[in-house]
Design an enzyme around this catalytic site. Structure first.
Site, PDB file in Angstrom:
ATOM      1  N   GLU A   1     -56.334  10.506  51.945  1.00 41.81           N
ATOM      2  CA  GLU A   1     -56.730   9.818  53.179  1.00 41.81           C
ATOM      3  C   GLU A   1     -55.915  10.342  54.365  1.00 41.81           C
ATOM      4  OE1 GLU A   1     -58.939   7.215  52.924  1.00 41.81           O
ATOM      5  OE2 GLU A   1     -58.700   6.387  50.915  1.00 41.81           O
ATOM      6  N   ARG A   2     -54.628  10.476  54.122  1.00 43.56           N
ATOM      7  CA  ARG A   2     -53.742  10.985  55.173  1.00 43.56           C
ATOM      8  C   ARG A   2     -52.731  11.896  54.507  1.00 43.56           C
ATOM      9  NH1 ARG A   2     -51.157   5.722  57.056  1.00 43.56           N
ATOM     10  NH2 ARG A   2     -52.880   4.435  57.760  1.00 43.56           N
TER      11      ARG A   2
END
Ligand SMILES: *[C@@H]1O[C@H](CO)[C@@H](O)[C@H](O)[C@H]1NC(C)=O
Ligand SMILES: *[C@@H]1O[C@H](CO)[C@@H](O)[C@H](O)[C@H]1NC(C)=O
Ligand SMILES: *[C@@H]1O[C@H](CO)[C@@H](O)[C@H](O)[C@H]1NC(C)=O
Length: 309
Positions: A156-157
């Site tokens: 996601e990150r």
């Protein structure tokens, strides 16, 4: 009913106009480095049809099941949005028989991917025994004796924990599949937000930089990180990616319809004239990744992508 049907019909009409004008031969983009690889995510919507149906559509070269969620502390949960698990094992074998690779995507909820050696090995053990070549007594195999072709890390990150997990997984998977004498090595891929790489921070992911991934799917939609504008495809950002990971195949990750993402959808015309001729210049261009089967089934976007990728 009407309300939802009309925009779809409008889109279909729009798409067929594009095709007709391209076939009219007004101008043809030069696509000489096509790989014809199209990867699709499956498992986020119960009513998208079975994985077998996705494979039999002939539109995809690989299907990635999503997701195996990791909560840390050795807790894992397979979430396929309510698709009944009983038939999936046979469906996977069917997909492999018709030449479509099947992988499982592992998603950590932000920082929950393991950041220490023992937790990372725990995750690896789980995936190996439940989905790949392992057969440890007492470990449930949701898909029976079907063995997946690969594992995808869905990030996601760009947190350090995720880089770490990636590195350990990659190294250990390679070792195990070699030791087990498997005919094919486990295909290791990552699906990353486009903002993961930027001009100044190309080396954020030490583990990922080492070229451990066979393929990297870059999500050019729903920008979820402030460093680079990734709300949609950008030639400059694509070039950074291609240069940053010379030993991985880089895939252009796109929404399969305007509804599939907040931002980032490319009309077939832009894809054909504006984007594919540029991305296919990269020596490590891999193909196109679509998010996801549910939206693609409704929009038929892959019928274009399949021919042009
Ligand atoms: C399919 O998986 C095999 C490994 O099992 C890999 O060698 C091959 O490149 C993969 N193909 C695609 C299209 O992902
Ligand atoms: C095909 O790829 C090579 C590099 O691998 C590149 O030099 C060439 O420009 C590409 N051709 C097109 C039409 O994109
Ligand atoms: C999708 O495209 C394929 C190939 O062009 C075509 O055969 C099929 O009928 C289309 N399906 C829909 C639902 O439009």
């Amino acid at each position: 009913m009407r309300k939802t049907l009309l925009p779809l019909l409008g889109l279909a009409a729009h798409l067929s106009t594009v095709i007709i004008s391209i076939h009219a031969g007004l101008a043809t983009a030069v696509l000489e480095n096509q790989t014809r690889q199209v990867v699709v995510f499956w498992g986020r919507h119960k009513d998208e049809g079975s994985i077998r149906e996705a494979c039999d559509s002939g539109m995809y070269t690989a299907v990635i099941m999503s997701f195996l969620n990791v909560y840390g502390r050795g807790e894992y949960h397979l979430d396929l949005s309510g698709h009944p698990l009983t038939a999936i094992g046979d469906d996977i074998k069917h997909c492999q028989l018709v030449g479509v690779n099947v992988s499982l995507s592992i998603r950590g909820n932000y920082d929950s991917l393991p950041s220490d050696q023992s937790a990372a090995l725990d995750l690896l053990d789980h995936v190996w025994n439940a989905y790949l070549g392992g057969s440890l007594k007492g470990v449930r195999r949701p898909f029976g004796n079907a063995k997946l072709d690969g594992v995808d890390l869905f990030v996601e990150r760009g947190t350090p924990a995720q880089h770490y997990a990636a590195g350990v997984l990659a190294r250990e998977l390679a070792k195990r599949s070699m030791r087990s004498g498997a005919r094919k090595p486990v295909h290791l891929t990552a699906t990353l937000p486009c903002a993961f790489v930027s001009r100044r921070r190309i080396d954020r992911g030490a583990a990922i930089k080492t070229g451990v991934f066979d393929s990297i799917h870059v999500r050019f939609y729903n920008s979820d990180d402030g460093h680079t504008d990734c709300s949609m495809y950008s030639e400059q950002v694509w070039d950074w990616w291609a240069a940053a990971f010379p030993s991985s195949r880089i895939y252009l990750g796109l929404p399969a319809s305007p509804e599939a993402a907040k931002e980032g959808y490319l009309y077939p015309k832009s894809l054909y004239y504006g984007v594919l001729p540029v991305v296919q210049k990269a020596a490590n261009y891999g193909g196109v990744m679509l998010w996801d089967r549910y939206y693609d089934k409704a929009s038929n976007y892959s019928s274009y992508v399949k021919r042009w990728a």
